[in-house]
Design a protein around this motif. Structure first.
Motif, short mmCIF file in Angstrom:
data_model
loop_
_atom_site.label_atom_id
_atom_site.label_comp_id
_atom_site.label_asym_id
_atom_site.label_seq_id
_atom_site.Cartn_x
_atom_site.Cartn_y
_atom_site.Cartn_z
N LEU A 18 43.24 40.46 41.18
CA LEU A 18 41.81 40.41 40.95
C LEU A 18 41.49 39.38 39.88
N PRO A 19 40.45 38.54 40.08
CA PRO A 19 40.01 37.64 39.01
C PRO A 19 39.63 38.45 37.77
N GLY A 20 39.72 37.82 36.61
CA GLY A 20 39.55 38.53 35.35
C GLY A 20 38.26 39.31 35.23
N LYS A 21 37.13 38.71 35.64
CA LYS A 21 35.86 39.41 35.48
C LYS A 21 35.74 40.59 36.43
N MET A 22 36.44 40.53 37.57
CA MET A 22 36.36 41.60 38.55
C MET A 22 37.36 42.72 38.26
N ALA A 23 38.38 42.43 37.44
CA ALA A 23 39.47 43.39 37.23
C ALA A 23 38.98 44.76 36.77
N PRO A 24 38.03 44.85 35.81
CA PRO A 24 37.59 46.19 35.37
C PRO A 24 36.81 46.95 36.44
N LEU A 25 36.34 46.25 37.48
CA LEU A 25 35.50 46.91 38.48
C LEU A 25 36.27 47.95 39.28
N MET A 26 37.56 47.73 39.49
CA MET A 26 38.34 48.70 40.25
C MET A 26 38.37 50.04 39.52
N TYR A 79 35.69 50.86 45.69
CA TYR A 79 36.99 51.07 45.06
C TYR A 79 38.11 50.59 45.99
N PHE A 80 38.03 50.96 47.24
CA PHE A 80 39.04 50.51 48.20
C PHE A 80 39.03 49.00 48.35
N GLU A 81 37.81 48.41 48.36
CA GLU A 81 37.69 46.96 48.53
C GLU A 81 38.39 46.21 47.40
N TYR A 82 38.15 46.64 46.15
CA TYR A 82 38.76 45.97 45.01
C TYR A 82 40.26 46.29 44.91
N SER A 83 40.66 47.51 45.31
CA SER A 83 42.08 47.84 45.32
C SER A 83 42.82 46.96 46.32
N THR A 113 46.19 42.27 47.89
CA THR A 113 46.40 41.22 48.88
C THR A 113 45.88 39.86 48.45
N GLY A 114 44.93 39.83 47.50
CA GLY A 114 44.35 38.55 47.08
C GLY A 114 43.27 38.04 47.99
N THR A 115 42.94 38.77 49.05
CA THR A 115 41.88 38.37 49.97
C THR A 115 40.86 39.50 50.09
N ARG A 116 39.66 39.14 50.56
CA ARG A 116 38.60 40.13 50.72
C ARG A 116 38.23 40.21 52.20
N PRO A 117 38.80 41.19 52.94
CA PRO A 117 38.46 41.32 54.36
C PRO A 117 36.95 41.52 54.54
N MET A 118 36.37 40.74 55.44
CA MET A 118 34.92 40.78 55.61
C MET A 118 34.42 42.16 56.05
N VAL A 145 25.76 37.28 50.29
CA VAL A 145 26.02 35.95 49.74
C VAL A 145 26.86 36.05 48.47
N GLU A 146 26.62 37.10 47.67
CA GLU A 146 27.32 37.24 46.40
C GLU A 146 28.77 37.71 46.58
N HIS A 147 29.01 38.58 47.58
CA HIS A 147 30.31 39.21 47.67
C HIS A 147 31.16 38.78 48.86
N LEU A 148 30.56 38.45 49.99
CA LEU A 148 31.33 38.28 51.22
C LEU A 148 32.27 37.08 51.11
N GLY A 149 33.57 37.35 51.03
CA GLY A 149 34.58 36.30 50.99
C GLY A 149 34.72 35.61 49.65
N ASN A 150 33.92 36.01 48.63
CA ASN A 150 33.96 35.31 47.35
C ASN A 150 35.15 35.79 46.52
N ILE A 151 35.96 34.86 46.04
CA ILE A 151 37.07 35.22 45.15
C ILE A 151 36.99 34.46 43.84
N ASN A 152 35.90 33.71 43.61
CA ASN A 152 35.70 33.04 42.34
C ASN A 152 34.95 33.96 41.39
N ASP A 153 35.24 33.86 40.09
CA ASP A 153 34.53 34.68 39.13
C ASP A 153 33.08 34.21 38.98
N PHE A 154 32.83 32.92 39.09
CA PHE A 154 31.47 32.41 39.06
C PHE A 154 31.24 31.60 40.32
#
Length: 467
Positions: free
Chosen positions: A224-232, A282-286, A291-296, A355-364
Motif C-alpha cells: 500500500l502507498p504510504g498515505k493509504m496504508a492507515p486506511l486498511m 477493508y477487503f479492497e485495501y487488504s 497484490t499491489g493492484t486494485r481489481p476494478m 475517478v478518485e479510486h478506480l485503478g489509482n495506485i498513486n498517493d496524489f
C-alpha cells in the motif's frame, strides 16, 4: 407519549448483521502475489522547458526497517526485501522513433540518453538549474564549461544531508537500435518521505520516444502507498464498530417491533449499506496491500456501496426534516423532486469516487477529480438548504399543534445537524488547495489520509444516530 419515548429509545440503536457476515467472508479470499505496480503502456513524454519528462509514479514510502543485506531462506543468492522499502525497475524499455534510430550508425555507442530520477518531494528544487541561477532543466554547453554539470544531462544538485539523492539512473540507446532497456535495478528507501519518479531526456532528437514496462513500489509492511496504508486499519476498525452498532440496532428492532414505521426500515438499509461499504473497503485495501493492484470489480463494489449509502443518508435526513411519519403521512407532490435530487446526487458521487479510486495506485493522483467535486458540493448545498428550510416548517407545525415531545426531539435534531454542518464547512476549509499544497511541500502526507474517510464517516454516523 409512551410511544414517543419508545421510539426515541429505539432510535439510539443500530442494525441487523446478516449483510456483514456475508461481507466478512471476503476477508479470507485474497492471496499474496506481486507488488505495487505502476505499469507503462507505450506512453509518451511531455515537453517542459528544454527537457521531456514522464511521471512514473508518486507514493509515500516509509524507511526500511532492515538495512543489512538479506537473502531469502529458500535461496542462497535470491535477495529478500522483507521489511524493506524499495522501488524496482522490472523492467522498463524506451522506444525511440525509427527516423531517429536510422540517423545513427550501427557501431556508434551511446546514441541517446534517458534518465530515471527518484527524489523526495522536499528535493524538487534540486532538479534543474535554479541553484545555478539558470532556468534550464538540462545542462547546456555554457554550464558544462563551468564544470557545474555534464552536457546533455538533467541538472541535479545532490542533497548534502542525504548522499546520492536525488538518485539518477542512466539508460543509453546503442547504435541504431530503436529500443533501450533499463537494467533490472532495485533502489532501497532508507528515509521516510513522499517520493516521485520521473523519466527524463534532454536530446530533442528523442522527441516522440515512448516508454513501456513497469516499476514496483513496496513499503516495509506491504505494498500500500504510504498515505493509504492507515486506511486498511481504519476500515477494519470501522467494520467492527458497525458490527457492534448493528447488533445494538437489531436488539432494539426486536424489542420495539410493534412500533416500527417505514423510516426505521430505511435507516436499517442505510446502516446495512455502511456495513457492506466498510467491509468491502477493508477487503479492497487488504487485497491491494497483498497484490499491489486494485481489481476494478472490488473497487467498483466499494465505491457503489458508499455512493448509495451517502445518497440514502441524505434522503433520509431530508424526509425526516420534512416531518414524514411525524406531521405528514406522505410526501405528496414532493416525492418526485426528492427522488430526482437523490438520483442526480448518486450519479455525481459515483463519478467522483470512481475517478478518485478506480485503478489509482498513486498517493496524489491528477486533477481530474477537481472538476467532479463542484457538482457534488453544489448538490450537498442544495440538500443542506432544503433540509433546514423543511426543518423550520416542521418545527412551526409541531409548535402550532403543541406536540411538546416531538418538538423537543426535533429541536435537538436541528441543533445536532447545525453543528455537523459547521464542522463540515470547517473541514472543507482544511481540505482547500493551499492546505493540500502545504501537506505535499512539507512532507506531512502521513496525516492526510484522515480527509479521505474519517470525518465524513463520523458525520454520517452522527446524523444517523440522531434518529
Amino acid at each position: 407519549m409512551l410511544q414517543d419515548m419508545k421510539q426515541r429509545q429505539f432510535r439510539r440503536g443500530r442494525i441487523k448483521i446478516p449483510m456483514f457476515v456475508v461481507c466478512v467472508g471476503l476477508f479470507l479470499c485474497f492471496s499474496n502475489v506481486n507488488a505495487s505496480i505502476h505499469e507503462y503502456r507505450m506512453e509518451a513524454f511531455s515537453p517542459k522547458s528544454d527537457a521531456f519528462f514522464f511521471h512514473g509514479g508518486s507514493e509515500g514510502l516509509y524507511a526500511s526497517k532492515i538495512h543489512e543485506p538479506t537473502t531469502d531462506a529458500s535461496s542462497e543468492t535470491k535477495p529478500s526485501f522483507k521489511g524493506k522499502s524499495i522501488i524496482s525497475f522490472d523492467p522498463v524499455t524506451f522506444v525511440r522513433p525509427k527516423e531517429t534510430a536510422k540517423s545513427h550508425h550501427q557501431m556508434q555507442q551511446n546514441t541517446g540518453l534517458v534518465e530515471a530520477i527518484i527524489l523526495e518531494v522536499k528535493d524538487r528544487a534540486r532538479i534543474g538549474g535554479s541553484s545555478l541561477k539558470s532556468d534550464a532543466i538540462c545542462c547546456n554547453k555554457q554550464l558544462a564549461d563551468q564544470g557545474s554539470c555534464n552536457q546533455g544531462e538533467v541538472i541535479i544538485q545532490h542533497n548534502p544531508n542525504n548522499l546520492g539523492w536525488p538518485k539518477r539512473i542512466k539508460t543509453f540507446f546503442q547504435g541504431d537500435n530503436e529500443e533501450a532497456k533499463m537494467d533490472v535495478e532495485t533502489v532501497e528507501i532508507n528515509s521516510t518521505g513522499m517520493y516521485y519518479l520521473y523519466f527524463m531526456f534532454c536530446d530533442p532528437q528523442l522527441k516522440g520516444t515512448l516508454i513501456k514496462g513497469r516499476t514496483v513500489w513496496k513499503n516495509p509492511n506491504g505494498y500500500l502507498p504510504g498515505k493509504m496504508a492507515p486506511l486498511m486499519t481504519f476500515y477494519g476498525l470501522m467494520s467492527l464498530a458497525y458490527l457492534v452498532l448493528g447488533l445494538a440496532w437489531f436488539l432494539r428492532f426486536v424489542q420495539f417491533w410493534k412500533d416500527i414505521i417505514h423510516l426505521h426500515y430505511h435507516i436499517t438499509l442505510v446502516i446495512a449499506l455502511g456495513m457492506c461499504e466498510m467491509a468491502v473497503w477493508y477487503f479492497e485495501y487488504s487485497n491491494f496491500n497483498s497484490t499491489g493492484t486494485r481489481p476494478m470489480g472490488i473497487t467498483l463494489w466499494a465505491v457503489t456501496f458508499g455512493s448509495v449509502k451517502k445518497t440514502l443518508a441524505r434522503l433520509l435526513l431530508l424526509v425526516v426534516s420534512m416531518g414524514f411519519g411525524v406531521v405528514r403521512p406522505t410526501l405528496g407532490g414532493l416525492t418526485s423532486k426528492v427522488v430526482l435530487l437523490g438520483l442526480i446526487y448518486f450519479i455525481a458521487t459515483e463519478a467522483l469516487e470512481l475517478v478518485e479510486h478506480l485503478g489509482n495506485i498513486n498517493d496524489f493522483s491528477g486533477k481530474a477529480k477537481l472538476v467532479l467535486v463542484l457538482p457534488v458540493a453544489f448538490l450537498d448545498a442544495c440538500f443542506i438548504l432544503w433540509i433546514f428550510s423543511s426543518l423550520s416548517k416542521t418545527l412551526e407545525k409541531l409548535q402550532m399543534r403543541r406536540n411538546l415531545a416531538k418538538l423537543e426531539l426535533y429541536r435537538k435534531f436541528t441543533n445536532a445537524l447545525a453543528v455537523s454542518v459547521l464542522l463540515s464547512i470547517a473541514w472543507i476549509g482544511f481540505e482547500s488547495p493551499p492546505m493540500h499544497s502545504m501537506g505535499k511541500e512539507d512532507g506531512n502526507w502521513q496525516a492526510l489520509f484522515v480527509e479521505m474517510t474519517f470525518l465524513q464517516d463520523v458525520f454520517q454516523m452522527k446524523q444517523k444516530i440522531k434518529f
